[in-house]
Write an enzyme that holds these catalytic residues in place. Structure first.
Site, PDB file in Angstrom:
ATOM      1  N   ASP A  17      41.667  47.941  33.238  1.00 45.18           N
ATOM      2  CA  ASP A  17      40.848  46.946  33.916  1.00 45.18           C
ATOM      3  C   ASP A  17      41.836  46.019  34.645  1.00 45.18           C
ATOM      4  OD1 ASP A  17      38.553  45.204  34.444  1.00 45.18           O
ATOM      5  OD2 ASP A  17      39.425  43.889  32.929  1.00 45.18           O
ATOM      6  N   ASP A  19      40.812  42.241  36.153  1.00 38.56           N
ATOM      7  CA  ASP A  19      40.542  40.807  35.981  1.00 38.56           C
ATOM      8  C   ASP A  19      40.646  40.370  34.528  1.00 38.56           C
ATOM      9  OD1 ASP A  19      39.833  40.119  38.732  1.00 38.56           O
ATOM     10  OD2 ASP A  19      38.133  41.456  38.437  1.00 38.56           O
TER      11      ASP A  19
END
Length: 284
Positions: A17, A19
């Protein structure tokens, strides 16, 4: 996948991922959201709500946010202000602790560890956020970066559904077929998903992959006492009515199942500096 397991194969792929996991952009999202809330005399965003927004695609996160916020301005006005503030805030994002070292070591691991990105962020925002970190993100091949608006991910099938992680694995296997056909394709249990969000952990578990959860302290506080549920993907982030709303997937291996408490498939770290390569049979 349900039973406790210790005899895992060596890890051959890591899917990240972005963020709040690789870069501090979750702080930017919070600051922008709170600015708009304050401008409209509404309270700051609590972690209880932020926890539900993290990791989800924009439309789904937006629906949850607006049901809670009840802003006195039109949706169009909100979007315009949000876009304006984000464009500025995202330019100042920085890597989180341990990230640069981890990516460098994985890039040089032998045997090779494949790497891909799977972010709910749309491509344009991803470019703005990572603009000052081109070198760090150069470890990811362009076709192995999967964003929230990527055509390869079925519409409405974002996290906590597993599709984006399965697509990321497909990009890795396409690369293997293209560049080293003698190498066998990577299986889901040979992958680690690195996540900071609860819906993201569930997505990784549903994809049949191992998961490293590295949450923000504020999020961890919200899930105090439920950490094992999060690691199993059993917090109920994905509701059955969402299947009806989003339809079924065409991706091989989807929708997949969550895990069981203490089944050995996932672990929690305070920061990525704590990552233990030997646990995953990765030689750096």
């Amino acid at each position: 996948m349900g039973s406790s397991k210790t005899d895992f194969p060596p890890i051959r792929a890591c899917i990240f991922d972005v963020d709040g996991l690789l870069i501090d952009s979750e702080d930017a999202y919070t600051a922008v959201t709170n600015t708009i809330l304050r401008e409209n005399n509404r309270p700051d965003l609590p972690w209880k709500i932020k926890a539900q927004l993290q990791g989800r695609p924009g439309p789904e996160a937006g629906r949850i946010f607006h049901e809670w916020a009840k802003l006195p301005i039109s949706y169009e006005k909100f979007v315009a202000r949000n876009t304006e503030l984000q464009a500025e805030a995202f330019r100042h994002c920085k890597p989180l602790p341990g990230v640069e070292d981890l990516l460098r070591k994985l890039q040089n691991a032998r045997p090779k560890v494949h790497m891909a990105l799977a972010t709910s962020s749309i491509g344009k925002n991803f470019e703005i956020k990572t603009g000052s970190m081109k070198e760090m993100f150069s470890v990811f091949a362009e076709d192995q970066i999967v964003t929230g608006d990527d055509d390869r991910v079925p519409k409405g099938r974002g996290k906590p559904l597993p599709d984006i992680y399965l697509v990321a694995l497909q990009t890795i296997n396409e690369h293997i077929r293209r560049t080293s056909p003698e190498e066998s394709e990577v299986q889901p249990e040979e992958c680690i998903v690195f996540e900071d969000s609860v819906p993201g952990v569930e997505a990784g578990r549903r994809a049949g992959m191992r998961v490293v959860w590295c949450p923000n302290p504020g999020l961890l506080n919200e899930y105090q006492g439920r950490e094992k549920e999060v690691l199993a993907g059993k917090t109920g982030e994905h509701k059955e009515e969402e299947i009806e709303r989003h339809g079924t997937s065409t991706i091989k291996g989807s929708p997949g199942h969550v895990g069981e408490i203490d089944d050995g498939w996932a672990e929690m770290l305070q920061t990525l500096e704590e990552f233990r390569y030997e646990r995953y049979k990765i030689e750096v």
